[in-house]
Design a protein around this motif. Structure first.
Motif, PDB file in Angstrom:
ATOM      1  N   LEU A   5       0.834  -1.199   0.000  1.00  0.00           N
ATOM      2  CA  LEU A   5       0.000   0.000   0.000  1.00  0.00           C
ATOM      3  C   LEU A   5       0.868   1.248   0.000  1.00  0.00           C
ATOM      4  CD1 LEU A   5      -2.704  -1.029   2.621  1.00  0.00           C
ATOM      5  CD2 LEU A   5      -2.854  -1.135   0.133  1.00  0.00           C
ATOM      6  N   GLN A   7       2.143   4.767   1.136  1.00  0.00           N
ATOM      7  CA  GLN A   7       2.234   5.418   2.434  1.00  0.00           C
ATOM      8  C   GLN A   7       2.096   6.936   2.318  1.00  0.00           C
ATOM      9  OE1 GLN A   7       2.453   3.465   5.168  1.00  0.00           O
ATOM     10  NE2 GLN A   7       2.265   1.788   3.694  1.00  0.00           N
ATOM     11  N   ASN A  12      -5.652   4.411   0.323  1.00  0.00           N
ATOM     12  CA  ASN A  12      -4.696   3.320   0.169  1.00  0.00           C
ATOM     13  C   ASN A  12      -4.803   2.701  -1.216  1.00  0.00           C
ATOM     14  OD1 ASN A  12      -3.607   3.478   2.766  1.00  0.00           O
ATOM     15  ND2 ASN A  12      -5.301   2.296   3.620  1.00  0.00           N
TER      16      ASN A  12
END
Length: 354
Positions: A5, A7, A12
């Motif tokens: 995912l 950051q 996300n």
């Protein structure tokens, strides 16, 4: 699932690596079997992609006969799944659009796709895939296909050629082009390979209402194709629309202004206009200047008059969809739309350095 995912963003989305020259692109036919009917158009598109520095692999569906493809949605979906699963493939591009790619959606492997995120692009009927996979958590791309866009690349303006070459390699920007074309001469005539209809001068985008700057995540696709998803499990939930910059465009079927009115009215009834941060409409394919002006009035009559959304930014005649040139639009990426001095800018990274 072990899904990487991002950051660096509020939503996300699976990490995505940009394309580089020398990368391998998989070509799929998730809808109509156009390459088998017009192989000369298809092969010119492949040649132009190779000239841009990419290697090409044709998935089994790519040249499969149109009647066979139509009867085997599982085959088309398997090619998508296999292309995502193959670590030697960096990106996926659609050969052409069509009218029934919604039939392959039940056969897509969500786990395989999200665990192997990569560049995926197409438009028109390919909108079913870009919209669904974006809802799943993948940044997807609305942009040219092999036969409609890349096959004509070598005859496009120098400005558009430079734009496509840069955009494929991860440079996200949206130039205002000075002219556009409505589609291509008859493909059945071999001499028309790579040709576009004569260019038409344009004054650029038209702001129908709104001022200043707004922000939102790009989402959208082809009007008619999006209609095929309404009422299905693949349609976005009500909350999904919040703060989206919604883009919509019309196909070569040239839907009437009344149909566009009905479709927009349906978005209004669903409460979409109250949730999105802006509405962007692509230049209507095969519409005359007079028809485009009338369509602008239709759009306002629905958004402003029927649903009272008189502060929703609305801008039309944009360079994406079924006219050339067309922007490459990354679904899921936060953008800033400036209505006063027209500009559209990505304000977060599209790609991650992996």
């Amino acid at each position: 699932m072990n899904i990487p995912l991002r950051q660096d963003r509020r939503c996300n989305y699976a990490s995505l690596k940009k394309l580089n020259r020398g990368d391998t692109l998989a070509i799929v036919s998730p809808s109509w079997g156009g390459p088998g009917i017009f192989p000369h158009i298809f092969e010119q598109g492949l040649a132009n992609l190779r000239s841009l520095g990419f290697n090409i692999v044709e998935m089994p569906s790519a040249r499969t006969a149109a009647d066979v493809l139509f009867s085997q949605p599982q085959l088309r979906a398997k090619d998508i799944n296999d292309a995502f699963a193959d670590p030697n493939i960096a990106g996926i591009i659609s050969s052409i659009g069509g009218s029934d790619s919604a039939r392959i959606l039940p056969y897509l492997d969500k786990s395989v796709i999200l665990n192997n995120p990569k560049f995926m692009m197409g438009y028109s009927d390919f909108s079913t895939l870009t919209t669904l996979l974006n809802q799943w958590g993948l940044v997807t791309f609305n942009g040219p296909s092999v036969m409609a866009g890349f096959s004509q690349y070598h005859n496009a303006s120098a400005e558009y050629q430079a734009y496509l070459a840069q955009a494929l390699l991860g440079e996200v920007h949206y130039p205002i082009f000075k002219a556009y074309s409505h589609g291509y001469p008859e493909w059945a005539i071999p001499e028309n390979v790579g040709k576009l209809h004569p260019a038409i001068a344009t004054n650029g985008p038209k702001v129908l209402q709104g001022t200043g700057q707004v922000e939102g995540r790009l989402f959208g696709g082809c009007f008619e194709v999006m209609e095929m998803l309404k009422g299905t499990e693949y349609w976005p939930s009500p909350s999904f629309w919040q703060d989206k910059l919604l883009f919509l465009e019309t196909s070569e079927d040239k839907p009437s202004q009344d149909y566009i009115r009905f479709w927009l009215r349906n978005y209004g009834v669903m409460g979409v206009f109250e949730k999105i941060s802006g509405l962007m409409i692509g230049r209507a394919r095969d519409y005359s200047e007079r028809e485009m002006a009338a369509l602008d009035e239709v759009i306002l009559s629905v958004v402003r008059d029927e649903f009272g959304c008189d502060s929703l930014p609305v801008i039309t005649r944009l360079d994406f969809g079924h006219t050339d040139p067309q922007w490459i639009l990354p679904l899921g990426i936060q953008h800033r739309l400036d209505l006063d001095n027209f500009s559209l800018d990505a304000i977060e990274p599209v790609f991650d350095l992996l």
